[in-house]
Structure formats: structure tokens, C-alpha cells
Write a protein that holds these residues in place. Structure first.
Motif, PDB file in Angstrom:
ATOM      1  N   THR A  63       0.806  -1.223   0.000  1.00 16.83           N
ATOM      2  CA  THR A  63       0.000   0.000   0.000  1.00 16.83           C
ATOM      3  C   THR A  63       0.836   1.269   0.000  1.00 16.83           C
ATOM      4  N   GLY A  64       2.045   1.217   0.491  1.00 14.86           N
ATOM      5  CA  GLY A  64       2.875   2.417   0.494  1.00 14.86           C
ATOM      6  C   GLY A  64       3.924   2.426  -0.592  1.00 14.86           C
ATOM      7  N   ALA A  65       3.815   1.531  -1.554  1.00 18.20           N
ATOM      8  CA  ALA A  65       4.867   1.344  -2.556  1.00 18.20           C
ATOM      9  C   ALA A  65       4.538   2.042  -3.868  1.00 18.20           C
ATOM     10  N   ARG A  66       5.565   2.165  -4.668  1.00 16.46           N
ATOM     11  CA  ARG A  66       5.387   2.600  -6.046  1.00 16.46           C
ATOM     12  C   ARG A  66       4.951   1.383  -6.867  1.00 16.46           C
ATOM     13  N   LEU A  67       4.273   1.628  -7.962  1.00 12.80           N
ATOM     14  CA  LEU A  67       3.814   0.522  -8.804  1.00 12.80           C
ATOM     15  C   LEU A  67       4.988  -0.239  -9.411  1.00 12.80           C
ATOM     16  N   ALA A  68       6.110   0.439  -9.596  1.00 14.89           N
ATOM     17  CA  ALA A  68       7.285  -0.220 -10.152  1.00 14.89           C
ATOM     18  C   ALA A  68       7.867  -1.265  -9.207  1.00 14.89           C
ATOM     19  N   ALA A  69       7.500  -1.227  -7.930  1.00 13.25           N
ATOM     20  CA  ALA A  69       7.999  -2.207  -6.964  1.00 13.25           C
ATOM     21  C   ALA A  69       7.215  -3.510  -6.998  1.00 13.25           C
ATOM     22  N   ALA A  70       6.083  -3.547  -7.669  1.00 11.48           N
ATOM     23  CA  ALA A  70       5.214  -4.727  -7.666  1.00 11.48           C
ATOM     24  C   ALA A  70       5.881  -5.984  -8.247  1.00 11.48           C
ATOM     25  N   PRO A  71       6.574  -5.915  -9.381  1.00  8.53           N
ATOM     26  CA  PRO A  71       7.204  -7.154  -9.882  1.00  8.53           C
ATOM     27  C   PRO A  71       8.263  -7.717  -8.937  1.00  8.53           C
ATOM     28  N   GLY A  72       9.065  -6.854  -8.362  1.00  6.44           N
ATOM     29  CA  GLY A  72      10.071  -7.322  -7.414  1.00  6.44           C
ATOM     30  C   GLY A  72       9.448  -7.893  -6.161  1.00  6.44           C
ATOM     31  N   THR A  73       8.379  -7.261  -5.692  1.00  4.47           N
ATOM     32  CA  THR A  73       7.668  -7.770  -4.523  1.00  4.47           C
ATOM     33  C   THR A  73       7.114  -9.164  -4.810  1.00  4.47           C
ATOM     34  N   ALA A  74       6.500  -9.323  -5.957  1.00  5.32           N
ATOM     35  CA  ALA A  74       5.933 -10.627  -6.318  1.00  5.32           C
ATOM     36  C   ALA A  74       7.014 -11.697  -6.432  1.00  5.32           C
ATOM     37  N   LEU A  75       8.132 -11.372  -7.053  1.00  6.57           N
ATOM     38  CA  LEU A  75       9.197 -12.374  -7.217  1.00  6.57           C
ATOM     39  C   LEU A  75       9.850 -12.741  -5.893  1.00  6.57           C
ATOM     40  N   LEU A  76      10.070 -11.762  -5.018  1.00  6.21           N
ATOM     41  CA  LEU A  76      10.658 -12.069  -3.716  1.00  6.21           C
ATOM     42  C   LEU A  76       9.717 -12.940  -2.876  1.00  6.21           C
ATOM     43  N   CYS A  77       8.438 -12.593  -2.885  1.00  7.34           N
ATOM     44  CA  CYS A  77       7.473 -13.385  -2.120  1.00  7.34           C
ATOM     45  C   CYS A  77       7.317 -14.779  -2.705  1.00  7.34           C
ATOM     46  N   TRP A  78       7.349 -14.888  -4.031  1.00  5.94           N
ATOM     47  CA  TRP A  78       7.290 -16.208  -4.655  1.00  5.94           C
ATOM     48  C   TRP A  78       8.510 -17.043  -4.271  1.00  5.94           C
ATOM     49  N   ALA A  79       9.688 -16.425  -4.233  1.00  2.86           N
ATOM     50  CA  ALA A  79      10.900 -17.170  -3.880  1.00  2.86           C
ATOM     51  C   ALA A  79      10.819 -17.705  -2.452  1.00  2.86           C
ATOM     52  N   VAL A  80      10.316 -16.895  -1.529  1.00  6.70           N
ATOM     53  CA  VAL A  80      10.158 -17.366  -0.151  1.00  6.70           C
ATOM     54  C   VAL A  80       9.111 -18.470  -0.091  1.00  6.70           C
ATOM     55  N   LEU A  81       7.988 -18.271  -0.775  1.00  5.77           N
ATOM     56  CA  LEU A  81       6.937 -19.290  -0.803  1.00  5.77           C
ATOM     57  C   LEU A  81       7.448 -20.583  -1.430  1.00  5.77           C
ATOM     58  N   ASN A  82       8.194 -20.473  -2.500  1.00  6.91           N
ATOM     59  CA  ASN A  82       8.698 -21.651  -3.198  1.00  6.91           C
ATOM     60  C   ASN A  82       9.738 -22.381  -2.364  1.00  6.91           C
ATOM     61  N   ALA A  83      10.597 -21.638  -1.677  1.00 12.97           N
ATOM     62  CA  ALA A  83      11.670 -22.273  -0.911  1.00 12.97           C
ATOM     63  C   ALA A  83      11.178 -22.881   0.398  1.00 12.97           C
ATOM     64  N   PHE A  84      10.222 -22.223   1.059  1.00 17.73           N
ATOM     65  CA  PHE A  84       9.841 -22.666   2.397  1.00 17.73           C
ATOM     66  C   PHE A  84       8.399 -23.143   2.526  1.00 17.73           C
ATOM     67  N   GLY A  85       7.569 -22.923   1.512  1.00 19.72           N
ATOM     68  CA  GLY A  85       6.171 -23.286   1.648  1.00 19.72           C
ATOM     69  C   GLY A  85       5.693 -24.385   0.735  1.00 19.72           C
ATOM     70  N   ALA A  86       6.420 -24.637  -0.326  1.00 19.40           N
ATOM     71  CA  ALA A  86       5.995 -25.650  -1.295  1.00 19.40           C
ATOM     72  C   ALA A  86       7.044 -26.758  -1.346  1.00 19.40           C
ATOM     73  N   PRO A  87       6.596 -28.008  -1.468  1.00 24.44           N
ATOM     74  CA  PRO A  87       7.572 -29.095  -1.518  1.00 24.44           C
ATOM     75  C   PRO A  87       8.375 -29.056  -2.801  1.00 24.44           C
ATOM     76  N   PRO A  88       9.617 -29.436  -2.808  1.00 15.88           N
ATOM     77  CA  PRO A  88      10.459 -29.844  -1.691  1.00 15.88           C
ATOM     78  C   PRO A  88      10.923 -28.627  -0.893  1.00 15.88           C
TER      79      PRO A  88
END
Length: 131
Positions: A63-88
Motif C-alpha cells: 500500500t505504500g509502494a510505487r507501482l514499479a515495486a510490484a514485480p520485485g515484490t511478487a518475485l521475492l514473495c514467490w521465492a520465499v513461498l517456493n523455498a519454504f512453503g511448497a515441496p520440496p
């Protein structure tokens, strides 16, 4: 070097945006907290419920970000989700049917959170400026 800064008196009509690195740090930490809490409960964060909760957290963090930060936010969150939330667990892998949907969902959540906040701030500023 001389740098010009605007002088503002009174209230600013629209709040100042957060730095992109701060938004990325907050969203990554929030994603890690959500994934760890899902893991402690016994459910994996890579499920549909985990993705919905994570999308809400990402939208709130954006909510406090620039729109240009959205792709990086999505990729960082996906990396955390992929590494620690999804098997393996502990490995970043690519599951062709699932990961594009996860990235698109997180990107849409980040962009929606940013756009909704920008519209709300603009409407509030318009209401303050016009009697």
C-alpha cells in the motif's frame, strides 16, 4: 552539488511513498512469517489457502509502494513461498503448472494493493483541497 527540495507548509495532500527496498523487506518478512505459521499449523503455505492469505499480506504490504515495486515484490514473495512453503522444502524449484499462477497472483495482489492505496490517497487529498 545543490539539490532543490520543495517546501511544504501544513498538511501534504498525498503521503510520501515508501522506498522500494523497504517495501521489499517488509513484504519478504511478512511472507516468511505467513509461510512459517502455515508450516507450524501443519499446512503447507503453497496451498490455495496459503496463497490467498499471502496475497492479502502482499497487497497490504504494497500500500505504500510505487507501482514499479510490484514485480520485485511478487518475485521475492514467490521465492520465499517456493523455498519454504511448497515441496520440496528448502529448494527453489519450478513447477510448471503451479508457479506461473503463484507469480501472477502475487503480482496482481501487489499491483492491486498499490493502486487501491494510490486511489484512496488521491480521493482523500481531493476532499481536503476542495471545500
Amino acid at each position: 552539488m545543490l539539490e532543490w527540495k520543495p517546501v511544504h507548509f501544513g498538511r501534504r495532500p498525498v503521503p510520501e511513498l515508501s522506498a522500494t527496498s523497504s517495501v521489499w523487506a517488509v513484504s519478504t518478512a511478512a511472507t516468511l512469517a505467513v509461510v512459517v505459521s502455515f508450516d507450524l499449523v501443519g499446512r503447507q503455505g503453497g496451498t490455495t489457502a496459503g496463497l490467498v492469505v499471502l496475497s492479502l499480506v502482499v497487497a497490504l504490504a504494497s500500500t505504500g509502494a510505487r507501482l514499479a515495486a510490484a514485480p520485485g515484490t511478487a518475485l521475492l514473495c514467490w521465492a520465499v513461498l517456493n523455498a519454504f512453503g511448497a515441496p520440496p522444502i528448502g529448494e527453489i524449484t519450478w513447477a510448471a503448472p503451479h508457479d506461473p499462477v503463484r507469480i501472477a497472483t502475487l503480482l496482481a495482489a501487489a499491483a492491486t494493493g498499490t493502486a487501491a492505496a494510490r486511489i484512496a490517497h488521491a480521493r482523500a487529498a481531493y476532499g481536503r483541497l476542495n471545500p
